[in-house]
Write a protein that holds these residues in place. Structure first.
Motif, PDB file in Angstrom:
ATOM      1  N   ALA A   1      55.753  60.476  42.983  1.00 52.95           N
ATOM      2  CA  ALA A   1      55.440  60.683  41.559  1.00 52.95           C
ATOM      3  C   ALA A   1      56.085  61.976  41.073  1.00 52.95           C
ATOM      4  CB  ALA A   1      53.921  60.732  41.359  1.00 52.95           C
TER       5      ALA A   1
ATOM      6  N   LEU B   1      55.484  48.042  37.270  1.00 51.83           N
ATOM      7  CA  LEU B   1      56.607  48.985  37.174  1.00 51.83           C
ATOM      8  C   LEU B   1      57.457  48.955  38.437  1.00 51.83           C
ATOM      9  CD1 LEU B   1      54.751  51.897  35.386  1.00 51.83           C
ATOM     10  CD2 LEU B   1      56.795  50.768  34.532  1.00 51.83           C
TER      11      LEU B   1
ATOM     12  N   MET C   1      61.087  55.149  34.456  1.00 50.15           N
ATOM     13  CA  MET C   1      60.977  56.230  35.431  1.00 50.15           C
ATOM     14  C   MET C   1      59.748  57.113  35.193  1.00 50.15           C
ATOM     15  SD  MET C   1      64.037  58.827  36.429  1.00 50.15           S
ATOM     16  CE  MET C   1      64.103  59.660  38.012  1.00 50.15           C
ATOM     17  N   ARG C   2      59.584  57.616  33.956  1.00 52.60           N
ATOM     18  CA  ARG C   2      58.420  58.466  33.685  1.00 52.60           C
ATOM     19  C   ARG C   2      57.113  57.683  33.755  1.00 52.60           C
ATOM     20  NH1 ARG C   2      60.318  63.451  32.074  1.00 52.60           N
ATOM     21  NH2 ARG C   2      62.371  63.416  31.114  1.00 52.60           N
ATOM     22  N   PRO C   3      57.051  56.451  33.191  1.00 50.93           N
ATOM     23  CA  PRO C   3      55.814  55.671  33.354  1.00 50.93           C
ATOM     24  C   PRO C   3      55.482  55.405  34.819  1.00 50.93           C
ATOM     25  CG  PRO C   3      57.146  54.729  31.603  1.00 50.93           C
ATOM     26  CD  PRO C   3      57.979  55.801  32.249  1.00 50.93           C
ATOM     27  N   LEU C   4      56.506  55.201  35.660  1.00 59.12           N
ATOM     28  CA  LEU C   4      56.244  54.960  37.079  1.00 59.12           C
ATOM     29  C   LEU C   4      55.675  56.206  37.738  1.00 59.12           C
ATOM     30  CD1 LEU C   4      56.399  53.184  39.596  1.00 59.12           C
ATOM     31  CD2 LEU C   4      58.800  53.804  39.834  1.00 59.12           C
ATOM     32  N   ALA C   5      56.229  57.378  37.388  1.00 57.46           N
ATOM     33  CA  ALA C   5      55.693  58.636  37.919  1.00 57.46           C
ATOM     34  C   ALA C   5      54.217  58.785  37.544  1.00 57.46           C
ATOM     35  CB  ALA C   5      56.502  59.822  37.383  1.00 57.46           C
ATOM     36  N   PHE C   6      53.909  58.477  36.280  1.00 59.18           N
ATOM     37  CA  PHE C   6      52.511  58.577  35.829  1.00 59.18           C
ATOM     38  C   PHE C   6      51.628  57.554  36.538  1.00 59.18           C
ATOM     39  CE2 PHE C   6      49.053  57.135  33.139  1.00 59.18           C
ATOM     40  CZ  PHE C   6      48.377  58.322  32.910  1.00 59.18           C
ATOM     41  N   ALA C   7      52.126  56.311  36.657  1.00 56.31           N
ATOM     42  CA  ALA C   7      51.322  55.235  37.266  1.00 56.31           C
ATOM     43  C   ALA C   7      51.024  55.545  38.731  1.00 56.31           C
ATOM     44  CB  ALA C   7      52.055  53.895  37.137  1.00 56.31           C
ATOM     45  N   LEU C   8      51.989  56.142  39.433  1.00 52.62           N
ATOM     46  CA  LEU C   8      51.773  56.510  40.839  1.00 52.62           C
ATOM     47  C   LEU C   8      50.665  57.553  40.941  1.00 52.62           C
ATOM     48  CD1 LEU C   8      55.486  56.732  41.983  1.00 52.62           C
ATOM     49  CD2 LEU C   8      53.764  55.308  43.076  1.00 52.62           C
ATOM     50  N   ASP C   9      50.766  58.582  40.109  1.00 51.35           N
ATOM     51  CA  ASP C   9      49.776  59.651  40.138  1.00 51.35           C
ATOM     52  C   ASP C   9      48.399  59.115  39.736  1.00 51.35           C
ATOM     53  OD1 ASP C   9      50.152  62.315  40.933  1.00 51.35           O
ATOM     54  OD2 ASP C   9      49.509  62.986  38.949  1.00 51.35           O
TER      55      ASP C   9
ATOM     56  N   LEU D   1      60.003  61.672  40.963  1.00 53.41           N
ATOM     57  CA  LEU D   1      60.455  60.882  39.814  1.00 53.41           C
ATOM     58  C   LEU D   1      60.464  61.740  38.558  1.00 53.41           C
ATOM     59  CD1 LEU D   1      58.514  57.587  40.550  1.00 53.41           C
ATOM     60  CD2 LEU D   1      60.983  57.723  40.208  1.00 53.41           C
TER      61      LEU D   1
END
Lengths: 201, 201
Positions: A47, A16, B43-51, A50
């Motif tokens: 996170a 990502l 954007m939302r998948p990246l926020a989730f992946a970071l967390d 975003l």
């Protein structure tokens, strides 16, 4: 790289990150390692930021700028010149002009440029909103701050024709803008000079 | 840029993005605009992946590699050579060696290099774990795959002294002309080392 070395959670994060402009596959790995080292100060706040921005930042219903309030801060600022409306391709061009302090009025974000080759026609852009605002408000001048590219100039000609009967003066940035240059990549001095020497279209 | 133009949520996102290696203040703005255009796919998948990665990815208790399982996938892989232990500065060096397919054994991540100027001493690195693993396991060779810098070579010397009594052979990466390297662009030190350690053709 064998998939065994990098776990699925980490690999998904890297994939990502690599989609962002400015980061390739290798720099995305470097970014992921940096973030894992800075979990509390950067990774978790990023996170959250975003998710927060994805929820709250919306296009301004007046001009198309992105902000968490509607109308946006630029439209809501009564100190700004209500007479001059600056037409830009996208929000990055708006930010570039703001960074240069080149425009004290308000904006209309088109959302793109006319491009027959890419199938972008007048209906795909916020042209109706622009013409309506030029008619209804106290607007005396519309500045076409579009890229000095074929698409940008095609769009400028199209817009000037549709603004002829509205009773506003239509101007464009002076030719200080290098041919083929995108506004977002220009230095502030050039942008400010181009705005200052704008001419009748 | 006046704070009025960019809302607080967006500005915070840009500030956090700009902290990542490879992204400066301007490319962080470009990345933020890109992400806002790709809210659902990126954007939302990246926020989730970071967390998710911040929660699940941990340092392997055996070697120090980062993975969501412990021991990590490299340590858990029984097909890998248990006799050769490769010492690396950090996880990015481990990934580089894996990308090259250069090492079929296991790793020990030091977590840095000895650096008196930066106040990094032996107690700050995983040297105890390295010596213990070299003693206890079926290890016959320790490869010091450290940077060819002053700190890297200082660390290599220090480690080799501490591994003398353990009964393993201690090796290091060879120095010389990089594959694809033009002699004209190489520094004198590398050329001198390559000449000194020349081999039969």
């Amino acid at each position: 790289m064998p998939t065994a070395t990098i776990g699925p959670e980490l690999q998904r994060l890297i994939d990502l990150l690599a989609k962002m402009p400015g980061l390739g596959p290798r720099s995305a790995k470097r970014a992921a390692l940096y973030l894992l080292k800075k979990r509390e100060p950067v990774m978790r706040p990023l996170a959250f930021a975003l998710d927060d921005a994805a929820n709250k930042v919306k296009a301004c219903s007046v001009c198309g700028n992105w902000d968490s309030i509607d109308p946006c801060a630029v439209c809501a600022d009564s100190d700004r010149d209500q007479n001059v409306l600056c037409v830009v391709e996208d929000v990055s061009a708006l930010w570039a002009l703001e960074r240069a302090g080149a425009h004290k009025g308000r904006y209309q974000v088109l959302g793109g440029l006319l491009s027959p080759l890419d199938g972008v026609g007048p209906d795909d852009l916020n042209i109706g909103a622009l013409v309506a605002r030029a008619k209804e408000e106290a607007v005396t001048e519309v500045v076409l701050a579009l890229a000095a590219t074929v698409d940008g100039q095609t769009t400028a000609h199209y817009l000037s024709e549709h603004l002829v009967g509205v009773g506003v003066s239509v101007t464009r940035l002076s030719q200080g803008v290098p041919v083929g240059g995108e506004l977002d990549y220009l230095d502030e001095g050039t942008l400010a000079a181009a705005m200052k020497t704008r001419r009748a279209f």
